[in-house]
Design a protein around this motif. Structure first.
Motif, PDB file in Angstrom:
ATOM      1  N   ARG A 188      45.786  54.724  41.404  1.00  0.00           N
ATOM      2  CA  ARG A 188      46.436  54.631  42.713  1.00  0.00           C
ATOM      3  C   ARG A 188      46.184  53.280  43.356  1.00  0.00           C
ATOM      4  O   ARG A 188      47.055  52.733  44.045  1.00  0.00           O
ATOM      5  CB  ARG A 188      45.944  55.760  43.615  1.00  0.00           C
ATOM      6  CG  ARG A 188      46.450  57.130  43.186  1.00  0.00           C
ATOM      7  CD  ARG A 188      45.856  58.246  44.020  1.00  0.00           C
ATOM      8  NE  ARG A 188      46.281  59.553  43.526  1.00  0.00           N
ATOM      9  CZ  ARG A 188      45.868  60.714  44.017  1.00  0.00           C
ATOM     10  NH1 ARG A 188      45.019  60.729  45.035  1.00  0.00           N
ATOM     11  NH2 ARG A 188      46.313  61.849  43.503  1.00  0.00           N
ATOM     12  N   ALA A 201      42.278  58.831  38.843  1.00  0.00           N
ATOM     13  CA  ALA A 201      43.225  58.806  39.958  1.00  0.00           C
ATOM     14  C   ALA A 201      42.985  57.610  40.871  1.00  0.00           C
ATOM     15  O   ALA A 201      43.934  56.921  41.272  1.00  0.00           O
ATOM     16  CB  ALA A 201      43.131  60.112  40.747  1.00  0.00           C
ATOM     17  N   THR A 202      41.723  57.341  41.207  1.00  0.00           N
ATOM     18  CA  THR A 202      41.428  56.267  42.164  1.00  0.00           C
ATOM     19  C   THR A 202      41.853  54.897  41.650  1.00  0.00           C
ATOM     20  O   THR A 202      42.590  54.180  42.346  1.00  0.00           O
ATOM     21  CB  THR A 202      39.936  56.276  42.525  1.00  0.00           C
ATOM     22  OG1 THR A 202      39.610  57.512  43.178  1.00  0.00           O
ATOM     23  CG2 THR A 202      39.605  55.117  43.468  1.00  0.00           C
ATOM     24  N   TYR A 227      51.799  62.597  39.457  1.00  0.00           N
ATOM     25  CA  TYR A 227      52.724  61.504  39.760  1.00  0.00           C
ATOM     26  C   TYR A 227      53.111  61.466  41.231  1.00  0.00           C
ATOM     27  O   TYR A 227      53.482  60.414  41.759  1.00  0.00           O
ATOM     28  CB  TYR A 227      53.977  61.633  38.893  1.00  0.00           C
ATOM     29  CG  TYR A 227      53.701  61.446  37.412  1.00  0.00           C
ATOM     30  CD1 TYR A 227      52.748  60.539  36.969  1.00  0.00           C
ATOM     31  CD2 TYR A 227      54.386  62.201  36.454  1.00  0.00           C
ATOM     32  CE1 TYR A 227      52.480  60.360  35.624  1.00  0.00           C
ATOM     33  CE2 TYR A 227      54.121  62.028  35.100  1.00  0.00           C
ATOM     34  CZ  TYR A 227      53.175  61.115  34.694  1.00  0.00           C
ATOM     35  OH  TYR A 227      52.903  60.947  33.352  1.00  0.00           O
ATOM     36  N   LEU A 234      53.200  58.487  46.393  1.00  0.00           N
ATOM     37  CA  LEU A 234      52.765  58.365  47.789  1.00  0.00           C
ATOM     38  C   LEU A 234      51.965  57.077  47.991  1.00  0.00           C
ATOM     39  O   LEU A 234      52.144  56.392  49.013  1.00  0.00           O
ATOM     40  CB  LEU A 234      51.919  59.573  48.178  1.00  0.00           C
ATOM     41  CG  LEU A 234      52.673  60.890  48.358  1.00  0.00           C
ATOM     42  CD1 LEU A 234      51.696  62.029  48.632  1.00  0.00           C
ATOM     43  CD2 LEU A 234      53.696  60.775  49.490  1.00  0.00           C
ATOM     44  N   ALA A 235      51.086  56.736  47.031  1.00  0.00           N
ATOM     45  CA  ALA A 235      50.321  55.492  47.136  1.00  0.00           C
ATOM     46  C   ALA A 235      51.244  54.285  47.164  1.00  0.00           C
ATOM     47  O   ALA A 235      51.046  53.336  47.933  1.00  0.00           O
ATOM     48  CB  ALA A 235      49.340  55.393  45.961  1.00  0.00           C
ATOM     49  N   GLY A 293      45.844  62.226  38.526  1.00  0.00           N
ATOM     50  CA  GLY A 293      45.946  62.965  39.769  1.00  0.00           C
ATOM     51  C   GLY A 293      47.349  63.394  40.127  1.00  0.00           C
ATOM     52  O   GLY A 293      47.593  63.818  41.260  1.00  0.00           O
ATOM     53  N   GLY A 342      51.053  61.837  43.721  1.00  0.00           N
ATOM     54  CA  GLY A 342      50.039  61.005  44.358  1.00  0.00           C
ATOM     55  C   GLY A 342      50.290  59.519  44.134  1.00  0.00           C
ATOM     56  O   GLY A 342      50.101  58.697  45.036  1.00  0.00           O
TER      57      GLY A 342
END
Length: 218
Positions: free
Chosen positions: A10, A6-7, A192, A197-198, A190, A194
């Motif tokens: 994003r 995820a990190t 879609y 939003l990123a 994480g 998320g």
């Protein structure tokens, strides 16, 4: 590296959103053509620097992970650990220049397929990586496999190349593929939402910073 990305995902999406926002900031602020031109050049330079940094970071992380898979494979091959049997299905594969090992065929030279598979065994289903001889043809998504999972490295596995055709048919028909909660490309990033939003937050930040900068230049 395989089950929670995820990190980095994003971050990559955020960099793209920041750049797009920076390109829109000048027109939003109603700046002069000169100020808009300057903001475009600056945004492009920032995009190159940030994207280069992210790509280099991801490449280094990929090399470290491949080295971990090599170490884990070697530990299973030497009998230093007792692997756990599991069933698997191929997710994707890429060619790497490292040796592979299987309990039936022993050590084989490169090229090798660094194969990501969904593994179902004891505990929750997860994604693992196995170094697979290229001539076995595990290139297509969904191909069944028998796996030996490393007990201490949760994303490392070895392909059990002693599997028979009938055994692989049973793997493919195993009911756990329908009853287990399997990892997907959506879950490992994480979700879609998320990522969206990123993108939006970074885009808004880019618009704000660029609008402020072009207003000052004007």
């Amino acid at each position: 590296m395989l089950n929670d990305i995820a990190t980095p995902t994003r971050l990559l999406v955020g960099v793209m959103g920041l750049t797009v926002g920076a390109l829109l900031g000048g027109p939003v602020a109603g700046a002069s053509p000169l100020a808009i031109g300057v903001s475009v050049v600056v945004a492009a330079a920032v995009q190159v620097v940030l994207m280069t940094g992210v790509v280099v970071w991801l490449q280094r992380a990929d090399r470290r992970f491949l080295a971990e898979v090599e170490r884990g494979t070697g530990e299973i091959a030497r009998g230093a650990v007792v692997p756990q049997p599991a069933i698997g299905r191929v997710v994707r594969q890429k060619t790497v220049r490292v040796a592979s090992w299987g309990p039936g065929r022993g050590t084989l030279p490169p090229p090798t397929g660094a194969t990501v598979l969904t593994a179902v065994g004891d505990g929750p289903a997860r994604r693992v990586c196995a170094l697979v001889p290229s001539d076995l043809g595990l290139h297509h998504r969904g191909v069944p496999a028998l796996l030996l999972l490393h007990p201490d490295r949760p994303e490392v596995a070895v392909l059990d190349d002693r599997a028979t055709y009938d055994g692989l048919v049973r793997v493919d028909a195993d009911p756990r593929w329908r009853t287990e909660r399997l990892p997907t490309d959506r879950t490992v990033v994480g979700g879609y939402v998320g990522l969206l939003l990123a993108l939006l937050v970074a885009g808004a930040a880019g618009v704000g910073v660029s609008a402020l900068a072009t207003a000052v230049l004007a």
